[in-house]
Scaffold this active site. Structure first.
Site, PDB file in Angstrom:
ATOM      1  N   TYR A 120       0.841  -1.191   0.000  1.00 55.10           N
ATOM      2  CA  TYR A 120       0.000   0.000   0.000  1.00 55.10           C
ATOM      3  C   TYR A 120       0.886   1.255   0.000  1.00 55.10           C
ATOM      4  CZ  TYR A 120       0.439  -0.912   5.101  1.00 55.10           C
ATOM      5  OH  TYR A 120       0.886  -1.185   6.360  1.00 55.10           O
ATOM      6  N   HIS A 180       6.017  -0.576   1.329  1.00 58.45           N
ATOM      7  CA  HIS A 180       5.809   0.422   0.266  1.00 58.45           C
ATOM      8  C   HIS A 180       6.800   0.203  -0.862  1.00 58.45           C
ATOM      9  CE1 HIS A 180       3.642   2.080   3.532  1.00 58.45           C
ATOM     10  NE2 HIS A 180       4.713   2.465   4.176  1.00 58.45           N
TER      11      HIS A 180
END
Ligand SMILES: *[C@@H]1O[C@H](CO)[C@@H](O)[C@H](O)[C@H]1NC(C)=O
Ligand SMILES: *[C@@H]1O[C@H](CO)[C@@H](O)[C@H](O)[C@H]1NC(C)=O
Ligand SMILES: *[C@@H]1O[C@H](CO)[C@@H](O)[C@H](O)[C@H]1NC(C)=O
Ligand SMILES: *[C@@H]1O[C@H](CO)[C@@H](O)[C@H](O)[C@H]1NC(C)=O
Length: 321
Positions: A251, A297
């Site tokens: 995400y 990430h």
């Protein structure tokens, strides 16, 4: 005869004054609203550059979707099944709470308002998105950052002791329960929820203080002005992941989510304190923590997108030291 002459002189005087007024205006700031509007009656904002000018940039227009509101309201809080499933999978914490009931409870504690959707040819909203990179040390960006209308900071981001480099003002502080800190009465808390429990925590932290644990211990209470709390919309969160990151990483990072929030609500965006410092080292400006910049990430992909936004003149990047 005399009357006529006086009238003519008066008229002439008016014309000269007005012309001088316009002339001095244009010398003082050639980009001034008056002239830009006169030359381009359809400009979307009154700043020097409007990031909302889409026509000339198919890449940007392709990625940006203005119909998705970044902040949660009662109305837009109804999530599609797909969004709900994706969002709930981000941080698996055992929970049985009913999302729509929690949202209802939330809006009894914080206001249900549609904010910032007031783009207009008269608006010039300048924003500074301030990341936490060590490249801010010695940058002297403080005044520049403080001169923006909105100043976004994230997670711990202290200003005391770093004013010269990071500024003093914070209009929006982006955080999640595990990174929460106390705020000034004037600062808006922007909560990024990764799970229903995060919204329950916020309600608790502003009222009873009963929730002290998510997947790690979190502050039971925080100081923040309830009237100024806003929630990052999970639908917008998924849009950032799908449209912008195109599924890279698990995400988006807090920095990238904050940048996208700014892209949607501001007319001009300047970015500070993103990326490594000149020696390639990743650490916070206030501590000597050496981190890997990836993990959940995709830091490289986010960095590429951020660079593209700079190249396409959508944001300004201040790289620091
Ligand atoms: C923007 O988002 C809305 C709501 O999700 C969707 O209906 C619409 O098709 C999207 N527009 C574009 C151009 O992708
Ligand atoms: C959640 O609560 C709402 C309103 O109380 C109810 O209509 C809905 O069925 C509940 N959803 C689930 C999954 O239990
Ligand atoms: C904080 O701001 C609110 C208005 O948003 C005001 O009513 C309240 O009195 C302020 N509290 C303090 C401690 O200044
Ligand atoms: C970032 O861009 C560079 C140069 O265009 C490219 O080589 C690299 O693969 C990109 N990285 C990612 C993660 O997409």
């Amino acid at each position: 005869m005399l009357r006529r002459r006086i009238r003519t002189i008066a008229l002439l005087f008016c014309v000269i004054t007005f012309t001088m007024f316009l002339f001095s205006y244009s010398l003082w700031d050639p980009s001034h609203f008056f002239f830009k509007q006169a030359l381009h009656p359809k400009r979307p904002c009154s700043c020097r550059h409007c990031l909302t000018e889409l026509d000339d940039d198919p890449w940007f227009a392709d990625h940006l979707n203005r119909s998705i509101h970044p902040l949660m309201t009662r109305e837009n809080s109804v999530l599609s099944e797909e969004t709900y499933k994706w969002w709930q999978s981000l941080q698996s914490v055992k929970q049985r709470a009913n999302f729509s009931e929690v949202v209802e409870e939330l809006f009894q504690v914080i206001p249900d308002e549609v904010l910032y959707m007031d783009a207009s040819p008269m608006r010039c909203r300048t924003c500074a998105v301030v990341g936490n990179s060590g490249n801010l040390i010695g940058s002297d960006y403080g005044d520049l950052i403080d001169s923006s209308k909105f100043v976004f900071r994230m997670n711990h981001a202290p200003t005391r002791g770093f004013e010269m480099d990071v500024g003093t003002r914070t209009t929006h502080h982006v955080m999640y329960p595990e990174s929460a800190i106390d705020l000034d009465n004037d600062t808006r808390l922007v909560l990024i929820p990764y799970k229903t429990l995060d919204i329950q925590w916020l309600i608790s932290a502003l009222t009873t203080g009963t929730i002290k644990q998510t997947y790690q211990s979190v502050p039971a209470r925080i100081k923040a002005n309830r009237d100024k709390v806003v929630i990052y919309n999970p639908t917008f969160f998924k849009y950032v992941y799908d449209n912008w990151l195109e599924g890279h990483g698990r995400y988006p990072s807090t920095g990238f989510l904050s940048l996208l929030l700014a892209l949607h609500i501001c007319d001009e965006v300047s970015v500070f304190g993103f990326g490594a410092d000149q020696s390639g080292s990743w650490h916070h400006y206030w501590e000597d923590n050496h981190m890997k910049h990836t993990g959940v990430h995709d830091g490289d992909y986010e960095h590429n997108l951020t660079s593209l936004l700079v190249e396409n003149h959508k944001i300004k990047m201040f790289r620091g030291t």
